[in-house]
Design an enzyme around this catalytic site. Structure first.
Site, PDB file in Angstrom:
ATOM      1  N   GLY A  28      -9.324  -2.299  10.531  1.00 42.02           N
ATOM      2  CA  GLY A  28      -8.004  -2.263  10.405  1.00 42.02           C
ATOM      3  C   GLY A  28      -7.523  -1.730   9.139  1.00 42.02           C
ATOM      4  CE1 TYR A  66       3.953 -14.674   6.461  1.00 40.79           C
ATOM      5  CE2 TYR A  66       5.130 -14.570   8.426  1.00 40.79           C
ATOM      6  CZ  TYR A  66       5.212 -14.555   7.300  1.00 40.79           C
ATOM      7  OH  TYR A  66       6.596 -14.709   6.725  1.00 40.79           O
ATOM      8  CG  LEU A 125       1.143  -6.222   1.074  1.00 43.56           C
ATOM      9  CD1 LEU A 125       1.093  -5.885  -0.182  1.00 43.56           C
ATOM     10  CD2 LEU A 125      -0.228  -5.893   1.710  1.00 43.56           C
ATOM     11  NE  ARG A 168       1.505   3.595   8.979  1.00 40.31           N
ATOM     12  CZ  ARG A 168       1.615   4.512   9.934  1.00 40.31           C
ATOM     13  NH1 ARG A 168       1.813   4.341  11.276  1.00 40.31           N
ATOM     14  NH2 ARG A 168       1.871   5.842   9.315  1.00 40.31           N
ATOM     15  CE1 TYR A 228       4.255 -11.878  11.754  1.00 40.88           C
ATOM     16  CE2 TYR A 228       3.445 -13.708  13.058  1.00 40.88           C
ATOM     17  CZ  TYR A 228       2.995 -12.495  12.247  1.00 40.88           C
ATOM     18  OH  TYR A 228       1.898 -12.142  12.262  1.00 40.88           O
TER      19      TYR A 228
END
Ligand code: NAI
Length: 270
Positions: A9, A156, A204, A207, A166
């Protein structure tokens, strides 16, 4: 012998995977990377052309070396993609064994939709790319992991608390990942003496996070409300991962470790 790590990843120098690779490299590990097929060319070209050289600098001034980059597709739905079993087989042929396995990837095609508006396919795709991908990676790599080895994924807080925005089943996917962390810790521990942990990281500007669309808001929220009022750096997550991968954490398995400036501990915003 130094330890060998495979980090799945990484496609640029902005995400958690890159920072984890750096912390592991700084601790002396050899770094192998698995990169999503659509991003592979640009990542390798940028690496070769020195585009990441500034972010390759380690605390001792040397540059992080990536020994090899492997193509990896964590969902494998077209024949030209490269599934996890093939990657594990290539790593085995090239290097024999690894000590550390990091899963730093997620994908939810409908992440910007509320879960009530998420299609079955979107939901299942999120689970497939973000949760089952870890099960599959571990399954294929565990036969080549040295006893005492360590595996880490990234999760998360949306798995356990409501984080509007989310969506697309990504919150469900993280809940599955955290639950699997426990069961896999049992199975991998008993069978192979391998540890399984997950880091619940704060926001954070990676991308992937920028694609979700609410990352600046989440960073501001954390700055205002977390016990530690500073922006979280990817390196802080990288360092926690290096700790979890090291013998210093030899009794830690099946754990969700929060690296989020303490935001998870707050009950109300202040
Ligand atoms: P990132 O964009 O650096 O990493 C995500 C990676 O997943 C990319 O390299 C992408 O190419 C790869 N990927 C997507 N679908 C794939 C597939 N089918 N097969 C193989 N690779 C695939 O972004 P970030 O944010 O560093 O993500 C890493 C992990 O951290 C993810 O699990 C994410 O959910 C988690 N995380 C991120 C937070 C954030 O605020 N950025 C907060 C908490 C957890």
């Amino acid at each position: 012998r130094g330890k060998r790590a495979f980090i799945a990843g990484i496609a640029d120098d902005n995400g958690y995977g890159w920072a984890i690779a750096k912390s592991l490299a700084a601790a002396g590990a050899e770094i192998l990377v698995g990169t999503w097929v659509p991003a592979l060319n640009i990542f390798e070209t940028s690496l070769r052309r020195g585009k990441f050289d500034e972010s390759r600098v380690l605390p001792d001034g040397s540059l992080m070396e990536i020994t090899k980059v492997y193509p990896l597709d964590a969902v494998f739905d077209c024949p030209e993609d490269v599934p996890e079993d093939e990657v594990a087989e290539s790593v085995k042929q090239d290097f024999g064994t690894i000590d550390i396995l990091v899963h730093s990837l997620a994908n939810g095609p409908e992440v910007s939709k509320p879960i009530l508006e998420t299609s079955r396919n979107g939901y299942l795709a999120a689970i497939s790319a973000s949760s089952y991908s870890f099960v599959s990676l571990l399954k294929h790599f565990i036969p080549i992991m040295n006893p005492g080895g360590s595996t880490i994924s990234l999760t998360y807080i949306a798995s356990e608390k409501i984080i509007p925005g989310y969506g697309g089943g990504m919150s469900s996917a993280k809940a599955a990942l955290e639950s699997d962390t426990k069961v896999l810790a049992f199975e991998a521990g008993r069978k192979h003496n391998v540890r399984v942990n997950t880091i619940s990281a704060g926001p954070l500007r990676s991308r992937a996070a920028k694609a979700i669309g609410f990352i600046d808001m989440m960073i501001d929220y954390s700055l205002e409300n977390a016990p530690l009022q500073k922006e979280l750096t990817a390196d802080e997550v990288g360092n926690a991962a290096a700790f979890l991968a090291s013998p210093l954490a030899s009794a830690i398995t099946g754990a969700v470790v929060y690296v989020d400036n303490g935001l998870n501990a707050m009950g109300v915003g202040v």
